[in-house]
Design a protein around this motif. Sequence first.
Motif, PDB file in Angstrom:
ATOM      1  N   LYS A 119       0.828  -1.208   0.000  1.00  0.00           N
ATOM      2  CA  LYS A 119       0.000   0.000   0.000  1.00  0.00           C
ATOM      3  C   LYS A 119       0.862   1.258   0.000  1.00  0.00           C
ATOM      4  O   LYS A 119       0.427   2.301  -0.454  1.00  0.00           O
ATOM      5  CB  LYS A 119      -0.939  -0.007   1.201  1.00  0.00           C
ATOM      6  CG  LYS A 119      -1.983  -1.101   1.102  1.00  0.00           C
ATOM      7  CD  LYS A 119      -2.874  -1.158   2.318  1.00  0.00           C
ATOM      8  CE  LYS A 119      -3.837  -2.329   2.162  1.00  0.00           C
ATOM      9  NZ  LYS A 119      -4.476  -2.683   3.397  1.00  0.00           N
ATOM     10  N   LYS A 120       2.073   1.155   0.530  1.00  0.00           N
ATOM     11  CA  LYS A 120       3.018   2.282   0.529  1.00  0.00           C
ATOM     12  C   LYS A 120       4.076   1.969  -0.521  1.00  0.00           C
ATOM     13  O   LYS A 120       4.961   1.140  -0.312  1.00  0.00           O
ATOM     14  CB  LYS A 120       3.626   2.468   1.914  1.00  0.00           C
ATOM     15  CG  LYS A 120       2.575   2.835   2.939  1.00  0.00           C
ATOM     16  CD  LYS A 120       3.178   3.264   4.228  1.00  0.00           C
ATOM     17  CE  LYS A 120       2.049   3.670   5.161  1.00  0.00           C
ATOM     18  NZ  LYS A 120       2.501   4.397   6.294  1.00  0.00           N
ATOM     19  N   PHE A 121       3.970   2.649  -1.632  1.00  0.00           N
ATOM     20  CA  PHE A 121       4.787   2.304  -2.797  1.00  0.00           C
ATOM     21  C   PHE A 121       6.271   2.560  -2.589  1.00  0.00           C
ATOM     22  O   PHE A 121       7.106   1.934  -3.227  1.00  0.00           O
ATOM     23  CB  PHE A 121       4.272   3.046  -4.032  1.00  0.00           C
ATOM     24  CG  PHE A 121       2.778   2.935  -4.197  1.00  0.00           C
ATOM     25  CD1 PHE A 121       2.140   1.711  -4.083  1.00  0.00           C
ATOM     26  CD2 PHE A 121       2.014   4.055  -4.433  1.00  0.00           C
ATOM     27  CE1 PHE A 121       0.765   1.601  -4.209  1.00  0.00           C
ATOM     28  CE2 PHE A 121       0.635   3.968  -4.573  1.00  0.00           C
ATOM     29  CZ  PHE A 121       0.009   2.734  -4.457  1.00  0.00           C
ATOM     30  N   ASP A 122       6.601   3.466  -1.696  1.00  0.00           N
ATOM     31  CA  ASP A 122       8.012   3.750  -1.441  1.00  0.00           C
ATOM     32  C   ASP A 122       8.623   2.769  -0.438  1.00  0.00           C
ATOM     33  O   ASP A 122       9.781   2.892  -0.080  1.00  0.00           O
ATOM     34  CB  ASP A 122       8.211   5.202  -0.983  1.00  0.00           C
ATOM     35  CG  ASP A 122       7.385   5.557   0.236  1.00  0.00           C
ATOM     36  OD1 ASP A 122       6.375   4.882   0.510  1.00  0.00           O
ATOM     37  OD2 ASP A 122       7.745   6.527   0.917  1.00  0.00           O
ATOM     38  N   HIS A 123       7.848   1.762  -0.023  1.00  0.00           N
ATOM     39  CA  HIS A 123       8.357   0.770   0.926  1.00  0.00           C
ATOM     40  C   HIS A 123       8.404  -0.642   0.331  1.00  0.00           C
ATOM     41  O   HIS A 123       8.496  -1.614   1.071  1.00  0.00           O
ATOM     42  CB  HIS A 123       7.495   0.761   2.193  1.00  0.00           C
ATOM     43  CG  HIS A 123       7.646   1.990   3.021  1.00  0.00           C
ATOM     44  ND1 HIS A 123       8.696   2.188   3.875  1.00  0.00           N
ATOM     45  CD2 HIS A 123       6.880   3.113   3.097  1.00  0.00           C
ATOM     46  CE1 HIS A 123       8.577   3.372   4.455  1.00  0.00           C
ATOM     47  NE2 HIS A 123       7.485   3.961   3.996  1.00  0.00           N
ATOM     48  N   ILE A 124       8.333  -0.743  -0.975  1.00  0.00           N
ATOM     49  CA  ILE A 124       8.420  -2.064  -1.603  1.00  0.00           C
ATOM     50  C   ILE A 124       9.862  -2.563  -1.458  1.00  0.00           C
ATOM     51  O   ILE A 124      10.800  -1.878  -1.861  1.00  0.00           O
ATOM     52  CB  ILE A 124       8.008  -2.006  -3.089  1.00  0.00           C
ATOM     53  CG1 ILE A 124       6.540  -1.573  -3.207  1.00  0.00           C
ATOM     54  CG2 ILE A 124       8.235  -3.355  -3.772  1.00  0.00           C
ATOM     55  CD1 ILE A 124       6.057  -1.327  -4.622  1.00  0.00           C
ATOM     56  N   PRO A 125      10.053  -3.764  -0.899  1.00  0.00           N
ATOM     57  CA  PRO A 125      11.406  -4.293  -0.714  1.00  0.00           C
ATOM     58  C   PRO A 125      11.931  -4.946  -2.000  1.00  0.00           C
ATOM     59  O   PRO A 125      11.908  -6.166  -2.154  1.00  0.00           O
ATOM     60  CB  PRO A 125      11.226  -5.308   0.414  1.00  0.00           C
ATOM     61  CG  PRO A 125       9.818  -5.799   0.238  1.00  0.00           C
ATOM     62  CD  PRO A 125       9.034  -4.619  -0.285  1.00  0.00           C
ATOM     63  N   PHE A 126      12.398  -4.121  -2.907  1.00  0.00           N
ATOM     64  CA  PHE A 126      12.820  -4.606  -4.228  1.00  0.00           C
ATOM     65  C   PHE A 126      13.914  -5.665  -4.135  1.00  0.00           C
ATOM     66  O   PHE A 126      13.901  -6.628  -4.898  1.00  0.00           O
ATOM     67  CB  PHE A 126      13.268  -3.433  -5.109  1.00  0.00           C
ATOM     68  CG  PHE A 126      12.173  -2.448  -5.382  1.00  0.00           C
ATOM     69  CD1 PHE A 126      11.148  -2.751  -6.254  1.00  0.00           C
ATOM     70  CD2 PHE A 126      12.152  -1.217  -4.746  1.00  0.00           C
ATOM     71  CE1 PHE A 126      10.116  -1.852  -6.510  1.00  0.00           C
ATOM     72  CE2 PHE A 126      11.137  -0.299  -4.985  1.00  0.00           C
ATOM     73  CZ  PHE A 126      10.114  -0.629  -5.866  1.00  0.00           C
ATOM     74  N   ASP A 127      14.852  -5.496  -3.214  1.00  0.00           N
ATOM     75  CA  ASP A 127      15.932  -6.490  -3.090  1.00  0.00           C
ATOM     76  C   ASP A 127      15.384  -7.845  -2.645  1.00  0.00           C
ATOM     77  O   ASP A 127      15.849  -8.892  -3.103  1.00  0.00           O
ATOM     78  CB  ASP A 127      17.008  -6.004  -2.115  1.00  0.00           C
ATOM     79  CG  ASP A 127      17.802  -4.835  -2.665  1.00  0.00           C
ATOM     80  OD1 ASP A 127      17.806  -4.625  -3.900  1.00  0.00           O
ATOM     81  OD2 ASP A 127      18.419  -4.110  -1.862  1.00  0.00           O
ATOM     82  N   LEU A 128      14.407  -7.838  -1.762  1.00  0.00           N
ATOM     83  CA  LEU A 128      13.790  -9.088  -1.326  1.00  0.00           C
ATOM     84  C   LEU A 128      13.003  -9.729  -2.470  1.00  0.00           C
ATOM     85  O   LEU A 128      13.068 -10.947  -2.660  1.00  0.00           O
ATOM     86  CB  LEU A 128      12.882  -8.846  -0.116  1.00  0.00           C
ATOM     87  CG  LEU A 128      12.145 -10.080   0.419  1.00  0.00           C
ATOM     88  CD1 LEU A 128      13.128 -11.155   0.878  1.00  0.00           C
ATOM     89  CD2 LEU A 128      11.205  -9.679   1.552  1.00  0.00           C
TER      90      LEU A 128
END
Length: 153
Positions: A119-128
């Motif tokens: 829901k918070k797009f700036d908190h997507i854990p891209f590395d994970l």
Amino acid sequence: MQSKAINVKEYLKEIPEERKQAFLKLRQTIVATIPKGFVEQMSYGTIGYIIPHSIYPNGYHCDSKLPLPFVNIASQKNFIAVYHMGIYANLELLQWFISEYPKYSKQKLDMGKSCIRFKKFDHIPFDLIAELMQKMSVNDWINCYESQIKKSK
């Protein structure tokens, strides 16, 4: 929300501006890290990463005309979603993801059976997400699918 887009390019044009950057980064993360053999295409009104019939001729058990789905990403009404069939079918992979998530994000994990919601797009854990994509090869997914999903249907 399923899109009526007929290809990935059209789907990407529909992404709302406030989430476009995060969604494009998520897609790029997947494209850069998903093992060879998976193909990106529209699937169930979302962007899907599938195993084509040329590799797995049997197709999806729900409709053998469809290729075997693996991962989908979607811009839903209130969140960006990653649908990962591997975490649905493989308990060990699910447990790994749940235990690793807090190392990559301070946000509470919002998850369904195969759906990870952001829901918070700036908190997507891209590395994970990148690590998750590398956990199953095409053959791993076919074997998991046949032993965990297809056998029960």
